[in-house]
Design an enzyme around this catalytic site. Structure first.
Site, PDB file in Angstrom:
ATOM      1  N   GLY A  11       0.832  -1.213   0.000  1.00  0.00           N
ATOM      2  CA  GLY A  11       0.000   0.000   0.000  1.00  0.00           C
ATOM      3  C   GLY A  11       0.860   1.255   0.000  1.00  0.00           C
ATOM      4  N   ARG A  14      -0.087   5.392  -1.973  1.00  0.00           N
ATOM      5  CA  ARG A  14      -0.815   6.591  -1.536  1.00  0.00           C
ATOM      6  C   ARG A  14      -0.759   6.713  -0.011  1.00  0.00           C
ATOM      7  NH1 ARG A  14      -6.297   5.412  -1.776  1.00  0.00           N
ATOM      8  NH2 ARG A  14      -6.346   3.252  -2.491  1.00  0.00           N
ATOM      9  N   VAL A  63      -2.989  -8.190  -1.658  1.00  0.00           N
ATOM     10  CA  VAL A  63      -2.423  -8.885  -0.483  1.00  0.00           C
ATOM     11  C   VAL A  63      -3.343  -9.981   0.075  1.00  0.00           C
ATOM     12  CG1 VAL A  63      -0.899  -6.986   0.199  1.00  0.00           C
ATOM     13  CG2 VAL A  63      -3.222  -7.127   1.182  1.00  0.00           C
ATOM     14  N   SER A 141      -3.911   0.308  14.303  1.00  0.00           N
ATOM     15  CA  SER A 141      -4.697   1.541  14.476  1.00  0.00           C
ATOM     16  C   SER A 141      -5.057   1.671  15.959  1.00  0.00           C
ATOM     17  CB  SER A 141      -5.994   1.452  13.659  1.00  0.00           C
ATOM     18  OG  SER A 141      -6.900   2.451  14.062  1.00  0.00           O
ATOM     19  N   TYR A 154     -13.279  -3.415  11.178  1.00  0.00           N
ATOM     20  CA  TYR A 154     -11.966  -2.775  11.063  1.00  0.00           C
ATOM     21  C   TYR A 154     -11.188  -2.886  12.385  1.00  0.00           C
ATOM     22  CZ  TYR A 154      -8.593   1.002  10.091  1.00  0.00           C
ATOM     23  OH  TYR A 154      -7.445   1.738   9.902  1.00  0.00           O
ATOM     24  N   LYS A 158      -7.608  -4.779  13.114  1.00  0.00           N
ATOM     25  CA  LYS A 158      -6.436  -4.051  13.619  1.00  0.00           C
ATOM     26  C   LYS A 158      -5.986  -4.607  14.974  1.00  0.00           C
ATOM     27  CE  LYS A 158      -5.820  -1.334  10.145  1.00  0.00           C
ATOM     28  NZ  LYS A 158      -4.573  -1.399   9.367  1.00  0.00           N
TER      29      LYS A 158
HETATM   30  P1  NDP Z   1      -5.317   4.864   1.768  1.00  0.00           P
HETATM   31  O1  NDP Z   1      -6.708   4.448   1.431  1.00  0.00           O
HETATM   32  O2  NDP Z   1      -4.895   6.266   1.504  1.00  0.00           O
HETATM   33  O3  NDP Z   1      -4.261   3.882   1.021  1.00  0.00           O
HETATM   34  C1  NDP Z   1      -4.436   2.505   1.116  1.00  0.00           C
HETATM   35  C2  NDP Z   1      -3.290   1.798   0.448  1.00  0.00           C
HETATM   36  O4  NDP Z   1      -3.491   0.379   0.606  1.00  0.00           O
HETATM   37  C3  NDP Z   1      -3.201   2.051  -1.039  1.00  0.00           C
HETATM   38  O5  NDP Z   1      -1.840   2.129  -1.415  1.00  0.00           O
HETATM   39  C4  NDP Z   1      -3.848   0.816  -1.662  1.00  0.00           C
HETATM   40  O6  NDP Z   1      -3.330   0.475  -2.936  1.00  0.00           O
HETATM   41  C5  NDP Z   1      -3.427  -0.254  -0.668  1.00  0.00           C
HETATM   42  N1  NDP Z   1      -4.317  -1.417  -0.713  1.00  0.00           N
HETATM   43  C6  NDP Z   1      -5.643  -1.457  -0.423  1.00  0.00           C
HETATM   44  N2  NDP Z   1      -6.125  -2.702  -0.596  1.00  0.00           N
HETATM   45  C7  NDP Z   1      -5.073  -3.463  -1.018  1.00  0.00           C
HETATM   46  C8  NDP Z   1      -4.920  -4.820  -1.376  1.00  0.00           C
HETATM   47  N3  NDP Z   1      -5.952  -5.678  -1.353  1.00  0.00           N
HETATM   48  N4  NDP Z   1      -3.697  -5.263  -1.766  1.00  0.00           N
HETATM   49  C9  NDP Z   1      -2.639  -4.423  -1.819  1.00  0.00           C
HETATM   50  N5  NDP Z   1      -2.718  -3.108  -1.477  1.00  0.00           N
HETATM   51  C10 NDP Z   1      -3.919  -2.645  -1.095  1.00  0.00           C
HETATM   52  O7  NDP Z   1      -5.135   4.486   3.301  1.00  0.00           O
HETATM   53  P2  NDP Z   1      -4.264   5.159   4.465  1.00  0.00           P
HETATM   54  O8  NDP Z   1      -2.980   5.631   3.934  1.00  0.00           O
HETATM   55  O9  NDP Z   1      -5.128   6.073   5.220  1.00  0.00           O
HETATM   56  O10 NDP Z   1      -4.023   3.877   5.408  1.00  0.00           O
HETATM   57  C11 NDP Z   1      -2.824   3.107   5.380  1.00  0.00           C
HETATM   58  C12 NDP Z   1      -2.850   2.154   6.556  1.00  0.00           C
HETATM   59  O11 NDP Z   1      -2.936   2.891   7.780  1.00  0.00           O
HETATM   60  C13 NDP Z   1      -4.053   1.210   6.542  1.00  0.00           C
HETATM   61  O12 NDP Z   1      -3.672  -0.060   7.036  1.00  0.00           O
HETATM   62  C14 NDP Z   1      -5.010   1.871   7.516  1.00  0.00           C
HETATM   63  O13 NDP Z   1      -5.899   0.942   8.076  1.00  0.00           O
HETATM   64  C15 NDP Z   1      -4.031   2.416   8.537  1.00  0.00           C
HETATM   65  N6  NDP Z   1      -4.570   3.482   9.346  1.00  0.00           N
HETATM   66  C16 NDP Z   1      -5.033   4.640   8.765  1.00  0.00           C
HETATM   67  C17 NDP Z   1      -5.562   5.654   9.558  1.00  0.00           C
HETATM   68  C18 NDP Z   1      -6.082   6.935   8.989  1.00  0.00           C
HETATM   69  O14 NDP Z   1      -6.671   7.712   9.761  1.00  0.00           O
HETATM   70  N7  NDP Z   1      -5.930   7.214   7.709  1.00  0.00           N
HETATM   71  C19 NDP Z   1      -5.611   5.513  11.020  1.00  0.00           C
HETATM   72  C20 NDP Z   1      -5.082   4.269  11.516  1.00  0.00           C
HETATM   73  C21 NDP Z   1      -4.580   3.313  10.707  1.00  0.00           C
HETATM   74  P3  NDP Z   1      -4.101   0.962  -4.300  1.00  0.00           P
HETATM   75  O15 NDP Z   1      -3.630   2.359  -4.525  1.00  0.00           O
HETATM   76  O16 NDP Z   1      -3.638   0.026  -5.350  1.00  0.00           O
HETATM   77  O17 NDP Z   1      -5.563   0.865  -4.031  1.00  0.00           O
END
Ligand code: NDP
Length: 246
Positions: A11, A14, A63, A141, A154, A158
């Protein structure tokens, strides 16, 4: 700080994953970025990372899918020779009250967030054992620690990551493999951009620092955990949440 280290970030296209990748590239690490597709965001991220003149490559992989994960891991190991750090960051939300969650909402969130973290770690663990050195950073998280209404699936995924992190730390510590989790609070990314203003305002009231975190706030901790400066830390869950949990 990370010169010569090869780092895999799931991931990493982004949000928080991208910020971690940027921080690592700034510190001279080579990067294997995993994302589901070659989106504009992924292409732009790879271009931005290449500006740091380190070795950077994008790998497409869901994944949730064991075959795709094994295939991507083999490709990454063939390209990079060995991996020093794995950041399990890929994650999704499908929020709703429990009775309104579909089976798909439950499966998708558990499969991407928890099972994905386990599958990717499993795919690289032999590489770490062989090198007698490894470092795994799992993105959990604060809701995995404190729960949250509307996020039962979720929060469970986590919380599962925390149990997994501690177990890996115990199972592989003697092989010089560390495993820690980061528990971010409310971070401004595309994931949280879908929440409405009222909900964001409500969340801010629960944060002593009265602001949302930035992906860079999380990336700074990931950099520390990825570096040898954190060499005696394993099995920990470290919050980056502006005090939300206090
Ligand atoms: P985003 O939605 O901005 O980015 C998610 C990323 O995960 C993308 O790069 C996406 O790739 C990738 N992804 C999603 N599904 C899959 C998959 N099946 N296989 C491979 N890659 C995948 O999320 P955030 O940056 O906000 O979150 C990142 C992590 O931090 C997550 O685990 C989230 O749960 C955790 N988190 C976030 C919080 C927040 O407030 N934002 C708070 C606490 C934890 P693609 O571009 O190809 O879709």
């Amino acid at each position: 700080m990370l010169t010569g280290k090869n780092i895999v970030i799931t991931g990493g296209s982004r949000g928080i994953g991208k910020a971690i990748a940027m921080e690592c590239a700034k510190n001279n690490a080579n990067l294997a970025i995993i994302a589901t597709n070659n989106s504009e965001a992924a292409k732009n991220t790879i271009e931005e990372l290449k500006a740091f003149k380190t070795n950077v490559k994008l790998y497409l992989c869901d994944v949730r899918n064991p075959e795709q994960v094994e295939g991507a891991a083999q490709e990454i190991l063939a390209d990079f020779g060995k991996i020093d750090v794995l950041v399990n960051n890929a994650g999704i939300t499908r929020d709703n009250l429990l009775p309104s969650l579909s089976i798909m909402d439950i499966n998708d969130v558990i499969d991407v967030n928890l099972k994905g973290c386990m599958l990717v770690t499993r795919a690289f663990i032999r590489n770490f054992v062989k090198n007698r050195s490894g470092n795994i950073i799992n993105i959990s998280s604060v809701v995995g620690l404190m729960g949250n209404k509307g996020q039962t699936n979720y929060a469970a995924s986590k919380a599962g990551i925390i149990g997994f992190t501690k177990s890996v730390a115990k199972e592989y510590g003697r092989k010089n493999i560390r495993c820690n989790a980061i528990a971010p609070g409310y971070i401004a990314t595309e994931m949280t951009a879908v929440l409405d203003e009222a909900m964001t305002a409500e969340m801010k009231k629960q944060i002593p620092l009265s602001r949302l975190g930035n992906p860079e706030d999380v990336a700074k901790l990931a950099l520390f955990l990825a570096s040898d400066a954190s060499g005696y830390i394993t099995g920990e869950v470290i919050k980056v949440d502006g005090g939300m949990y206090v």
